[in-house]
Scaffold this motif. Structure first.
Motif, mmCIF file in Angstrom:
data_model
loop_
_atom_site.group_PDB
_atom_site.id
_atom_site.type_symbol
_atom_site.label_atom_id
_atom_site.label_comp_id
_atom_site.label_asym_id
_atom_site.label_seq_id
_atom_site.Cartn_x
_atom_site.Cartn_y
_atom_site.Cartn_z
ATOM 1 N N SER A 1 15.430 -29.854 190.247
ATOM 2 C CA SER A 1 14.724 -29.435 189.059
ATOM 3 C C SER A 1 13.391 -29.987 189.115
ATOM 4 O O SER A 1 12.587 -29.358 188.151
ATOM 5 N N GLY A 2 13.109 -30.944 189.754
ATOM 6 C CA GLY A 2 11.588 -31.447 189.567
ATOM 7 C C GLY A 2 11.323 -32.334 188.162
ATOM 8 O O GLY A 2 10.185 -32.270 187.802
ATOM 9 N N THR A 3 12.498 -32.772 187.688
ATOM 10 C CA THR A 3 12.357 -33.424 186.187
ATOM 11 C C THR A 3 13.298 -34.340 186.019
ATOM 12 O O THR A 3 14.256 -34.318 186.856
ATOM 13 N N TYR A 4 13.397 -35.094 184.999
ATOM 14 C CA TYR A 4 14.548 -36.146 184.964
ATOM 15 C C TYR A 4 15.761 -35.213 184.238
ATOM 16 O O TYR A 4 15.412 -34.024 183.612
ATOM 17 N N ASN A 5 17.008 -35.767 184.299
ATOM 18 C CA ASN A 5 18.010 -34.578 184.220
ATOM 19 C C ASN A 5 18.349 -34.993 182.679
ATOM 20 O O ASN A 5 19.676 -34.307 182.116
ATOM 21 N N GLY B 1 6.235 -36.630 174.509
ATOM 22 C CA GLY B 1 5.212 -37.203 175.187
ATOM 23 C C GLY B 1 5.819 -37.753 176.701
ATOM 24 O O GLY B 1 7.162 -37.530 176.712
ATOM 25 N N HIS B 2 4.852 -37.868 177.665
ATOM 26 C CA HIS B 2 5.418 -38.226 178.850
ATOM 27 C C HIS B 2 6.084 -39.576 178.907
ATOM 28 O O HIS B 2 5.643 -40.586 178.344
ATOM 29 N N TYR B 3 7.224 -39.708 179.891
ATOM 30 C CA TYR B 3 7.849 -40.761 180.019
ATOM 31 C C TYR B 3 6.925 -41.655 180.923
ATOM 32 O O TYR B 3 6.682 -42.841 180.876
ATOM 33 N N ASP B 4 6.387 -41.185 181.890
ATOM 34 C CA ASP B 4 5.663 -41.696 183.080
ATOM 35 C C ASP B 4 4.902 -40.696 183.706
ATOM 36 O O ASP B 4 4.687 -39.630 183.115
ATOM 37 N N THR B 5 3.971 -41.154 184.605
ATOM 38 C CA THR B 5 3.083 -40.410 185.266
ATOM 39 C C THR B 5 3.414 -39.896 186.559
ATOM 40 O O THR B 5 4.473 -40.170 186.955
ATOM 41 N N ALA B 6 2.603 -38.966 187.104
ATOM 42 C CA ALA B 6 3.021 -38.297 188.182
ATOM 43 C C ALA B 6 3.350 -39.630 189.583
ATOM 44 O O ALA B 6 4.038 -39.326 190.590
ATOM 45 N N GLY C 1 4.000 -43.890 180.947
ATOM 46 C CA GLY C 1 3.163 -42.594 180.180
ATOM 47 C C GLY C 1 3.312 -43.110 178.918
ATOM 48 O O GLY C 1 3.555 -44.090 178.366
ATOM 49 N N ALA C 2 2.807 -42.135 177.958
ATOM 50 C CA ALA C 2 2.609 -42.296 176.482
ATOM 51 C C ALA C 2 3.963 -42.790 175.830
ATOM 52 O O ALA C 2 3.865 -43.794 174.928
#
Length: 213
Positions: free
Chosen positions: A193-197, A117-122, A127-128
């Motif tokens: 990378s455009g995401t969390y590490n 699930g997503h941690y947060d939104t854009a 998030g969920a």
């Protein structure tokens, strides 16, 4: 006349012998038929004994995909997800739903159930799986299937995995135990990378099943 008298006197004996013969033949037929029926019945019973029971097949548990997940104060709908072209697990289509890996075990089934699930939104709002980080060892997570059955799992591990760690895929390993693995983003945002590490991983083991009716 003498011959006629002889025939007349012998006629009752002949009739008696004929009737006796018919009776004997009938008795033999009945014995043979009885034995044949007995053999057929024995074969039929043997066939029934060797065939799998229909009731045994029906009594096997029927597992279904989870449609809802609950933990702490979070209650979410669950949708099936697959795998991306690069081999990574797909994410839910909504920021606010969880994603169940559809090629894995179903709710309550043996094996490693994977749900992400997503941690947060854009925009950075929760998030969920925002509250997944707040789960502690011993907390419970519940999955609900289409029949309203509630499968409860108890959290037994919680850790972070770096997205560059070559062993990161071990979280997807199969098992014969009834296991639930929850995954979301963690660590800090990596602009390159455009995401969390990191990825936050929470595992739980099956505890019980109840009916929600």
């Amino acid at each position: 006349m003498t011959n006629l008298k002889v025939i007349n006197s012998a006629l009752p004996k002949l009739l008696f012998l004929a009737i006796l013969g018919v009776a004997v033949l009938a008795s033999v037929y009945l014995v043979v038929r009885f034995n044949s029926v007995g053999q057929e019945a024995a074969k039929a019973q043997e066939s029934l004994n060797t065939q799998p029971s229909v009731f045994k097949e029906v009594s096997k548990p029927i597992y279904m995909e989870p449609i809802e997940i609950t933990f702490l104060d979070t209650k979410l709908k669950v949708e099936p997800v697959g795998v991306e072209g690069d081999g990574t697990l797909s994410v839910p289509t909504s920021w606010y739903t969880a994603g169940w890996y559809e090629d894995g075990p179903k709710a309550g089934e043996e094996g490693n159930i994977i749900i992400d699930g997503h941690y947060d939104t854009a925009t950075g709002s929760p998030g969920a799986f925002w509250d997944l980080k707040n789960l502690s060892l011993g907390d419970t997570v519940a999955l609900v299937d289409k029949l309203g059955r509630v499968y409860t799992y108890v959290v037994d591990n919680k850790y972070f995995v770096d997205i560059t760690d070559p062993k990161r895929t071990e979280v997807f390993k199969s098992t014969t135990a009834k296991t639930l693995t929850l995954i979301t983003c963690g660590g800090v945002w990596d602009y390159a990378s455009g995401t969390y590490n990191k990825r936050l991983v929470v595992t739980a083991h099956f505890a019980k099943m109840e009916k929600d009716w």
